[in-house]
Scaffold this active site. Structure first.
Site, PDB file in Angstrom:
ATOM      1  N   TYR A 100      -4.523  -2.351   0.682  1.00 20.52           N
ATOM      2  CA  TYR A 100      -4.622  -3.596  -0.074  1.00 20.52           C
ATOM      3  C   TYR A 100      -5.437  -3.452  -1.359  1.00 20.52           C
ATOM      4  O   TYR A 100      -5.065  -4.037  -2.384  1.00 20.52           O
ATOM      5  CB  TYR A 100      -5.164  -4.714   0.815  1.00 20.52           C
ATOM      6  CG  TYR A 100      -4.112  -5.271   1.752  1.00 20.52           C
ATOM      7  CD1 TYR A 100      -3.300  -6.321   1.364  1.00 20.52           C
ATOM      8  CD2 TYR A 100      -3.924  -4.731   3.028  1.00 20.52           C
ATOM      9  CE1 TYR A 100      -2.328  -6.831   2.212  1.00 20.52           C
ATOM     10  CE2 TYR A 100      -2.959  -5.215   3.879  1.00 20.52           C
ATOM     11  CZ  TYR A 100      -2.163  -6.269   3.469  1.00 20.52           C
ATOM     12  OH  TYR A 100      -1.181  -6.757   4.308  1.00 20.52           O
ATOM     13  N   GLU A 120      -2.607  -8.680  10.927  1.00 19.99           N
ATOM     14  CA  GLU A 120      -2.050  -7.367  11.246  1.00 19.99           C
ATOM     15  C   GLU A 120      -2.926  -6.620  12.246  1.00 19.99           C
ATOM     16  O   GLU A 120      -2.409  -5.952  13.152  1.00 19.99           O
ATOM     17  CB  GLU A 120      -1.857  -6.561   9.957  1.00 19.99           C
ATOM     18  CG  GLU A 120      -0.708  -7.084   9.106  1.00 19.99           C
ATOM     19  CD  GLU A 120      -0.835  -6.774   7.626  1.00 19.99           C
ATOM     20  OE1 GLU A 120      -1.602  -5.857   7.263  1.00 19.99           O
ATOM     21  OE2 GLU A 120      -0.171  -7.463   6.817  1.00 19.99           O
TER      22      GLU A 120
END
Length: 395
Positions: free
Chosen positions: A98, A140
Site C-alpha cells: 500500500y 484483508e
C-alpha cells in the site's frame, strides 16, 4: 472517520479530482509498472491493463469512497470495501504494498492537477487514501486469518484429477491438494485464484468460482475460454488452461474468498446468471439442496443457446431438486423450447422479501437489478459478483 477540515477540502475538490481521476490512474499505473515491472507480470491482469478496465475500476472505487466519506464522514462503505478486500486476499496482496501504491498515485495526482494540489489539498486526499488503505489492510488481515494464511501466502499446489469439456468453450477441472492434506472449507458463491506460468515467464492470475457442494473432498472450477475483442487480447489464463492443462497436471490455487454468499434462513431467493456466471449459482443450489431449503428459489439464466449453457442439465436438475424451486432459462437462439431473447421477469413471480444474487456481464446484471427493483425487491437485498475489474463502481 474523515476529519471535518479534510471533509471540507475533499468536498470542494472532489469535482476536479473526479473529472481527472482516469488521467490520474493512467499515469499512476504507468509509474507503478515502470518502477515495479514484476507487479504487471505476476499480479495485475495484463489484459485488463491493455483495455483500460482496471484503470476505470480503480478510478471508480477511489471516487466512490471519497464521495461516501464526504456524505457520511463518520461511516465507511463496508460493502464496497469487503468486495475489494476479498479480491485482494485472493491475489495475496500485502500490507507493505500500500505505501508503494500511495507513492506513485500521489505523484500522478500532483502531475495531473499541478498547482491545484496545495499542501492542504494534498493532506486531505492523503487522509482519504489512508482511510481506505488501512480499512482494506484490516479486512484483508481478517480474511487471511480465517483461512490460516501467513504473510499473505494464499497459494497451494493442486492436482487436476479430471477434466470435462462442458461446451466447446467451457471446460471444468476437478482438483485435489497435491500434498494430500485437508481441503479447506468454502462458502457457496466464493472463488479461488488460479496462477499459471505463461510462455514469456509471466505468472498471471485469474479468479474462478468454485462449483459443487462446499462439503466435497475435492474442488472444481469451470473455465470459459475468453476470446479477444477489438479492444483487447484473448484471455491469457483461460487460453492456457484450455490448451495445456490436462489430468495429472499441477496448478497453483489460492485459498477461497468472495463475499457473494447466501445469508442464513429460508427467505425467498432469486439466483440470476448469464453465461459462465452460472458457476457460483450452481454451488449455491448445491448448498441449498443439501440444507433442505424450504423457501421459494427462482433460478434465472441467460445464454446464447442450450448448447452454450455450461452445466445446463445440472443447473436444471438442482433447481428441480428443491421443494419450491423453479427455473427460467432464456436463450438468444430461437426454437430452443425455452424463453427467447433477453431476460424479462414480467411474468416471473417474485415473492415478497426476496433476496437476489446476480452474476454475469455488467449490462445483464444492471437490467435484472432494474426489473427486480420494479418488482419491489429492496436494493439492499440485491447482491452481485463481478469477475475482473468492478466497473459497476466505475459508473
Amino acid at each position: 472517520m474523515l476529519t471535518e477540515p479534510s471533509a471540507a477540502v475533499v468536498r470542494a475538490t472532489l469535482p476536479a479530482v473526479g473529472a481527472a481521476i482516469e488521467d490520474i490512474t493512467e499515469r499512476f499505473y504507468g509509474k507503478l509498472f515502470a518502477a515495479h515491472p514484476a507487479l504487471l507480470r505476476d499480479l495485475f491482469n495484463r489484459g485488463n491493463q491493455a483495455v483500460g478496465t482496471q484503470r476505470q475500476a480503480l478510478a471508480g472505487s477511489i471516487a466512490a469512497f471519497a464521495a461516501h466519506l464526504v456524505e457520511h464522514p463518520d461511516d465507511r462503505p463496508d460493502v464496497m470495501l469487503r468486495r475489494i478486500a476479498n479480491k485482494h486476499a485472493s491475489l495475496g496482496v500485502r500490507a507493505d504494498q500500500y505505501p508503494i501504491v500511495h507513492q506513485h498515485l500521489f505523484k500522478a495526482i500532483a502531475e495531473v492537477l499541478g498547482d491545484a494540489i496545495t499542501p492542504e489539498v494534498a493532506a486531505a486526499w492523503d487522509e482519504v487514501y489512508w482511510l481506505m488503505a488501512n480499512a482494506l489492510i484490516t479486512i484483508e488481515a481478517g480474511l487471511y486469518a480465517q483461512q490460516g494464511v501467513v504473510d499473505a501466502d494464499v497459494w497451494r499446489t493442486w492436482e487436476v484429477v479430471d477434466r470435462t469439456e462442458e461446451t466447446p468453450l467451457v471446460a471444468s477441472f476437478l482438483l485435489r491438494p497435491a500434498d494430500g492434506g485437508p481441503v479447506p472449507a468454502f462458502r457457496a458463491g466464493q472463488y479461488v485464484s488460479v496462477q499459471v506460468q505463461l510462455a514469456d515467464g509471466a505468472r498471471q492470475i485469474r479468479q474462478y468460482s468454485l462449483i459443487g457442494a462446499p462439503s466435497a473432498t475435492t474442488r472444481a472450477i469451470a473455465v470459459k475460454q475468453v476470446a479477444g475483442t477489438g479492444a483487447g487480447p484473448d484471455g491469457e489464463v483461460s487460453h492456457h488452461l484450455h490448451t495445456h492443462v490436462r489430468q495429472g497436471d499441477l496448478l497453483r490455487v489460492s485459498a477461497p474468498y468472495g463475499d457473494l454468499v447466501l445469508a442464513p434462513g429460508d427467505a425467498p431467493l432469486l439466483l440470476a446468471s448469464a453465461g459462465i456466471g452460472c458457476t457460483p449459482m450452481l454451488a449455491m443450489l448445491e448448498e441449498l439442496a443439501a440444507a433442505g431449503h424450504r423457501g421459494p428459489v427462482t433460478v434465472v439464466h441467460a445464454d446464447r443457446s442450450p448448447e452454450s449453457h455450461a452445466l445446463r442439465a445440472h443447473h436444471a436438475a438442482l433447481a428441480a431438486e428443491l421443494p419450491a424451486g423453479t427455473a427460467h432459462f432464456w436463450y438468444e437462439q430461437p426454437g430452443s423450447g425455452h424463453h427467447t431473447g433477453r431476460v424479462d421477469l414480467t411474468d416471473v413471480p417474485v415473492a415478497s422479501g426476496t433476496r437476489a444474487y446476480l452474476c454475469g456481464p455488467l449490462p445483464y446484471m444492471r437490467a435484472v437489478r432494474g426489473q427486480l427493483l420494479g418488482k419491489g425487491v429492496a436494493a439492499a437485498d440485491i447482491h452481485y459478483e463481478v469477475f475482473g475489474p468492478d466497473l459497476w463502481l466505475a459508473s
